[in-house]
Design an enzyme around this catalytic site. Structure first.
Site, PDB file in Angstrom:
ATOM      1  CD  GLU A  91      35.227  37.049  41.859  1.00 54.60           C
ATOM      2  OE1 GLU A  91      34.016  37.147  42.162  1.00 54.60           O
ATOM      3  OE2 GLU A  91      35.951  36.104  42.193  1.00 54.60           O
ATOM      4  CG  ASP A  92      38.708  41.530  39.709  1.00 52.86           C
ATOM      5  OD1 ASP A  92      38.513  40.451  40.308  1.00 52.86           O
ATOM      6  OD2 ASP A  92      39.141  41.607  38.547  1.00 52.86           O
TER       7      ASP A  92
END
Ligand code: MN
Length: 721
Positions: A91-92
């Site tokens: 996600e990051d």
């Protein structure tokens, strides 16, 4: 901001912990290679998140480390811990699932991917009314139950560090925790997690109320301590006298449960606090029941309050004996009695499985097996099935047997019954969407409208202007809404079709009078409406189409002028109306004579069925030969299309497989068998009657000829009733 932890002693160690302190904890239940893999995942995450910081100012990696720490306290397996370390990487940091798979194996990559997907959904789902659906869907779509456990641990750490967020964001996350994550934890039997979610969520949502209750608890705690110790001492003493090994623990209600009781049961704080609660933990199920007898002889039990959740566990696997006693001066005492293992199950629910996996030689008695059947069942399915899709199917069936949850392209959730299709979905969105639906995409891939939907899928309906529901949808839709909407539309459609048929019938009737509908003036139409008392010309056409009014008579009325009889005289020779086979619902083919293209035909008008096409020599049509207003002359159009049912009878000598041969022969000649019945009264000959779909008489003749050549076939004939 107050911090409440379900693991007060242990989490103190983990706050500001390092990978080394975590490794020490892991050494108590994991093998060295497994710990090394967890460490490797940690260092990978540290690299991936380098430069990123949490709002608290700490390096980002402290968060995944803390999440892994929470899972380690529950003794989760090394793959879950690795996934916890890596849970924000996709996600990051833009590292792909495939890259994680190559580094740490597919199982870990799948877990991380699953957690990321749940996180993304969180962003889309804003409607609070959808909370319950979301809970269920999150559960249903996680391919591996460990995804949920990692997600819960992630949320727990975020809740513990909520204080650093802005108030509005804090409240949003707190509400989501109370509405979604606490109930999921409860469903999975994870009591400790649920209690901490509730207390942290409540404190963030209503800081003032939480403070007041907290202060009140503190205030009464002093007085209570003495009574608690007295009761505890006397229970313990009695158990010792009987020779039972038992731990007796005083329990205090948690913040949020006190608040909820005050609010929903309208009880005062002192009423709630006036109850003393204890838990007795023993070594075996057998001891549970003996301890129960023991406390019942010590204090009088309150009638009707005893519950045996050992024999009949709660749906989430919870097991315990519950009883309420009258203590000294009538003080109510709540008692829970359970084994160590049940205690572990009650606190950590599904997560306790991994703890017990490491213990060996554990004897399992029947009630224990029953209590954990649900949890155990899920995990075993997951371990043995191997196929994650099969697992998710089973989890779904266990938790929510009858519903599925799917997304609209905008991220709204629709709840549908099991077995629903895209058409059900389309009607659930709006009946206009259902009516105009022509195709669908399931997870962005074009799919048949009849495909069964699965939880977690995104369904997009493709509509086209002017599209119409297909009557065949009625064969697969499962929702009442879809069914009624389709039926309603078809009824409406019948009306439109009867109008167009009426127009054609009237036009044909006018043609036989050497005129046509186009040549009829408005004045003539008005005159007819006045004469018949019908208010609109279209209604009149509809009535003709429905068979309530004869086209021949109406045509005559339209063209006749006072004293003009020439038109009536010409009416003798109608021009036949052509049947194309594509007329739709309003033209029916008679079930008695089964006309097919090539047969001479006639149309009989009936008020219920519209126009029914019969063979000219059918006994039903012969009856109406003297009623020209009820019958229409018809002919088959040159380009007639479609498949027409026709009935044949085959007499054949009984022998093994002969009916199968017959059926195969017919279908090989491009004809469908719509119905088949065999009359077996005669010991030697079977009489087979069937309705087959054919294109025309030539087609039928070819089929009959080929059927005659089957060995054993004595006779083939077309039949009419
Ligand atoms: Mn996270």
């Amino acid at each position: 901001m107050h911090q409440f932890s379900i693991f007060p002693q242990k989490s103190a160690n983990f706050r500001g912990q390092s990978i080394d302190t975590l490794s020490d904890t892991l050494a108590s239940y994991l093998a060295k290679e497994q710990i090394d893999q967890v460490r490797r995942a940690y260092f990978y995450a540290e690299q991936a998140h380098v430069g990123q910081r949490r709002r608290t100012g700490e390096p980002y990696v402290t968060h995944p480390l803390a999440v892994a720490g929470i899972l380690a306290e529950m003794h989760m397996d090394h793959q879950s811990l690795m996934a916890a370390m890596l849970h924000d990487v996709i996600e990051d940091t833009g590292i792909s699932k495939a890259a994680l798979g190559a580094q740490f194996g597919d199982a870990v990559a799948e877990l991380v991917d699953g957690v990321s997907k749940l996180t993304q959904i969180e962003f889309q789902s804003r409607a609070e009314a959808q909370a319950e659906n979301f809970q269920k869907m999150a559960m249903a779509m996680a391919k591996d139950i460990r995804v949920i456990l990692v997600k819960l641990a992630d949320r727990l750490h975020n809740m513990r560090t909520l204080g650093v967020l802005k108030p509005d964001k804090r409240r949003r996350i707190a509400r989501e925790t109370l509405e979604i994550y606490a109930p999921i934890a409860q469903r999975l039997g994870m009591h400790n997690m649920r209690v901490e979610f509730e207390d942290l969520g409540f404190s963030a949502m209503h800081p003032m109320r939480a403070d007041r209750i907290r202060a009140a608890i503190k205030g009464v705690r002093g007085n209570r301590r003495e009574i608690v110790e007295k009761i505890r001492g006397s229970i313990e003493h009695n158990l010792q006298l009987e020779g039972h090994q038992a731990r007796v623990i005083g329990r205090e209600k948690h913040l949020y449960s006190i608040y909820r009781k005050m609010k929903t049961k309208r009880k005062s704080f002192s009423e709630i606090m006036d109850i003393y609660a204890f838990r007795i933990i023993v070594d075996s199920v057998d001891t549970c029941y003996r301890v129960l007898g023991c406390v019942h002889s010590l204090y009088k039990p309150v009638p009707g309050q005893f519950k045996d959740y050992i024999a009949i566990p709660k749906a989430n696997g919870y097991q315990s004996l519950h009883t309420v006693l009258f203590g000294m001066q009538g003080v109510p005492i709540e008692i829970q009695i359970r084994t160590e293992e049940m205690e572990e199950m009650a606190n950590n629910g599904i997560a306790a499985h991994w703890l017990y996996k490491t213990n060996t030689g554990e004897p399992t008695n029947s009630s224990h097996a029953r209590a954990r059947r649900w949890v155990q069942g899920l995990l075993e399915m997951q371990q043995h099935a191997g196929d994650s899709l099969e697992f998710i199917e089973n989890v779904k069936i266990d938790l929510f047997p009858d519903e599925i949850y799917v997304f609209t392209p905008r991220g709204d959730i629709k709840e549908l019954p099991q077995g629903s299709t895209a058409v059900d979905f389309a009607y659930a969105v709006h009946s206009d969407v259902g009516n105009a639906c022509v195709a669908c995409r399931i997870n962005r891939r074009l799919a048949p409208l009849s495909e069964h939907l699965q939880s977690g899928q995104t369904v997009e309906i493709i509509t086209a202007p002017g599209a119409q529901p297909n009557p065949s949808w009625l064969n697969f839709v499962v929702t009442a809404k879809a069914r009624t909407s389709i039926r309603h539309f078809l009824k409406h459609c019948r009306k439109a079709e009867s109008l167009s048929l009426g127009k054609r019938l009237l036009d044909t009737a006018l043609n036989s009078l050497d005129t046509s509908l186009a040549q009829i003036s408005d004045e003539q139409k008005q005159r007819l409406l006045r004469a018949t008392g019908v208010d609109q010309f279209d209604k009149l056409l509809e009535e003709i189409g429905l068979g309530n009014r004869a086209s021949f008579i109406t045509a005559r009325q339209l063209v006749s002028r006072a004293g003009d009889t020439s038109a009536t005289n010409k009416a003798a020779h109608h021009e036949a109306l052509a049947i194309h086979g594509t007329e739709g619902l309003l033209i029916n083919f008679a079930k008695c004579c089964h006309p097919i293209p090539g047969d001479p035909i006639v149309g009989l008008i009936s008020s219920e069925k519209g126009m029914v096409v019969h063979m000219v020599n059918c006994h039903n049509s012969v009856e109406t030969h003297d009623k020209p207003e009820r019958s229409i002359s018809l002919r088959w159009a040159d380009d007639v299309q479609g498949e027409f049912g026709c009935e044949i009878r085959v007499d054949l000598e009984k022998s093994r497989g002969v009916i199968a041969t017959l059926a195969t022969r017919i279908t090989s000649l491009d004809a469908n068998i719509k119905r088949i019945t065999a009359d077996d009264d005669n010991p030697r000959i079977s009489i087979v009657r069937m309705i087959i779909g054919v294109h025309n008489r030539v087609h039928l003749a070819r089929i009959m000829k080929r059927v005659r050549t089957i060995p054993g076939v004595a006779k083939v004939a077309r039949i009419r009733h």
